[in-house]
Design a protein around this motif. Structure first.
Motif, PDB file in Angstrom:
ATOM      1  N   UNK A 159       1.573  41.791  15.104  1.00  0.00           N
ATOM      2  CA  UNK A 159       0.324  41.299  14.524  1.00  0.00           C
ATOM      3  C   UNK A 159       0.313  41.221  12.991  1.00  0.00           C
ATOM      4  N   UNK A 160       1.100  42.065  12.343  1.00  0.00           N
ATOM      5  CA  UNK A 160       1.154  42.063  10.876  1.00  0.00           C
ATOM      6  C   UNK A 160       1.889  40.848  10.325  1.00  0.00           C
ATOM      7  N   UNK A 161       2.546  40.077  11.211  1.00  0.00           N
ATOM      8  CA  UNK A 161       3.335  38.945  10.729  1.00  0.00           C
ATOM      9  C   UNK A 161       4.800  39.287  10.563  1.00  0.00           C
ATOM     10  N   UNK A 162       5.156  40.529  10.884  1.00  0.00           N
ATOM     11  CA  UNK A 162       6.577  40.887  10.923  1.00  0.00           C
ATOM     12  C   UNK A 162       7.176  40.210  12.157  1.00  0.00           C
TER      13      UNK A 162
ATOM     14  N   UNK B 125       2.862  26.070   1.917  1.00  0.00           N
ATOM     15  CA  UNK B 125       3.544  26.598   3.104  1.00  0.00           C
ATOM     16  C   UNK B 125       5.044  26.686   2.879  1.00  0.00           C
ATOM     17  N   UNK B 126       5.657  27.626   3.587  1.00  0.00           N
ATOM     18  CA  UNK B 126       7.109  27.807   3.547  1.00  0.00           C
ATOM     19  C   UNK B 126       7.608  27.772   4.990  1.00  0.00           C
ATOM     20  N   UNK B 127       8.512  26.857   5.271  1.00  0.00           N
ATOM     21  CA  UNK B 127       9.090  26.724   6.618  1.00  0.00           C
ATOM     22  C   UNK B 127      10.593  26.917   6.500  1.00  0.00           C
ATOM     23  N   UNK B 128      11.081  28.010   7.041  1.00  0.00           N
ATOM     24  CA  UNK B 128      12.514  28.283   6.940  1.00  0.00           C
ATOM     25  C   UNK B 128      13.150  28.220   8.323  1.00  0.00           C
ATOM     26  N   UNK B 129      14.098  27.312   8.485  1.00  0.00           N
ATOM     27  CA  UNK B 129      14.883  27.259   9.720  1.00  0.00           C
ATOM     28  C   UNK B 129      16.063  28.196   9.523  1.00  0.00           C
ATOM     29  N   UNK B 130      15.993  29.352  10.180  1.00  0.00           N
ATOM     30  CA  UNK B 130      17.024  30.377   9.970  1.00  0.00           C
ATOM     31  C   UNK B 130      18.240  30.055  10.841  1.00  0.00           C
ATOM     32  N   UNK B 153       2.675  32.338  10.279  1.00  0.00           N
ATOM     33  CA  UNK B 153       1.912  31.456  11.161  1.00  0.00           C
ATOM     34  C   UNK B 153       2.492  31.424  12.568  1.00  0.00           C
ATOM     35  N   UNK B 154       3.715  30.960  12.683  1.00  0.00           N
ATOM     36  CA  UNK B 154       4.350  30.903  14.004  1.00  0.00           C
ATOM     37  C   UNK B 154       5.847  30.703  13.846  1.00  0.00           C
TER      38      UNK B 154
END
Lengths: 175, 175
Positions: A159-162, B125-130, B153-154
């Motif tokens: 939930x913290x975004x980790x 926003x920051x979108x990183x494809x790891x 976010x997701x």
């Protein structure tokens, strides 16, 4: 054969501590069951800097509730009876440990010890809990060196975004 | 107000290119719909180094199918009619662009341009494809500088083991 697992928290830009060793950016998340994390392991391996940082923070290796091995050529084993000081041939010691029976082995840190054991082909898994921050500098997840391809296993979001990302190390060069 | 999105591929240890600018470590994944990625944007902003790397690889800014702005104090605009060269006040230009109507704006790279616009509070926003690899060195996701907390976010996982992590930038300091 027991797995050696590098399990750490890191910023999105790949630092495990701030420029002055800070950990204040690591979000506290009460939903993370540290007991569950700890129960995977019965042995921890760490570098001297990491160990001394633990002591500096007022923590004892006993808090981990497992056997602790510290890689160091300078620590006096007599001063640290709670741990086993490995003063030479860390790879050989870890290799032997992996062949004993037991739970997985926690490669607790830091990056230098990780790099050394990664290059020796002894690290089986990498678990990175990505903290939602760009730190902009600090202690790298892994010090400079050769590439190591990984195999993605799974992820878990809190939930913290980790988000915890789990990988197997793809190649296991022989030492 | 249009979002400015830093959308890049990075190694698990936070590099967007190898020590010599290599991209060969970026896993190809046929299930990633680049058309879908591209359709989010109608404008791209990039630094000169990133732009010249694109040209060196034989690609044209036209391939992106969107308006392209390149931050540079040295490029001759007459030599690059396909793009708009921003030779001064990048923050002001981007700030104005964000106020026009349209789709999101792709902050294409590289890290220096990202750091500059992040510090100006303009990145949304920051979108990183790891990519599943430890690169052990290279061009950092963001050059050294101050911390930027993010809001998770997701995430989205692809069969190749690439995991795309999406964040909002938590703070928006005023320029």
């Amino acid at each position: 054969m027991r797995d050696l697992v590098y399990s750490v928290a890191a910023s999105l830009d790949g630092y495990i501590a701030g420029p002055n060793g800070e950990f204040d950016w690591i979000v506290q998340d009460p939903t993370i069951d540290f007991g569950e994390v700890f129960r995977q392991f019965d042995t921890a391996v760490m570098g001297r800097v990491c160990f001394e940082e633990m002591l500096r923070l007022g923590r004892s290796p006993k808090d981990l509730g497992m056997k602790v091995f510290v890689a160091s050529t300078t620590l006096d084993p007599a001063q640290h009876p709670d741990v086993t000081v490995v003063s030479a041939d860390l790879a050989g010691t870890v290799s032997e440990l992996k062949r004993t029976s037991g739970k997985a082995i926690w490669l607790f840190g830091g990056g230098i010890t990780f790099r050394s054991l990664l290059d020796s082909g002894l690290v089986d898994r990498v678990e990175v809990s990505v903290i939602p921050i760009l730190l902009g500098g600090g202690v790298p997840l892994v010090p400079p060196g050769r590439r190591s391809p990984l195999i993605f296993k799974d992820s878990r979001t809190f939930p913290s975004g980790i988000i915890c990302l789990n990988y197997c190390v793809a190649t296991q060069p022989q030492i």
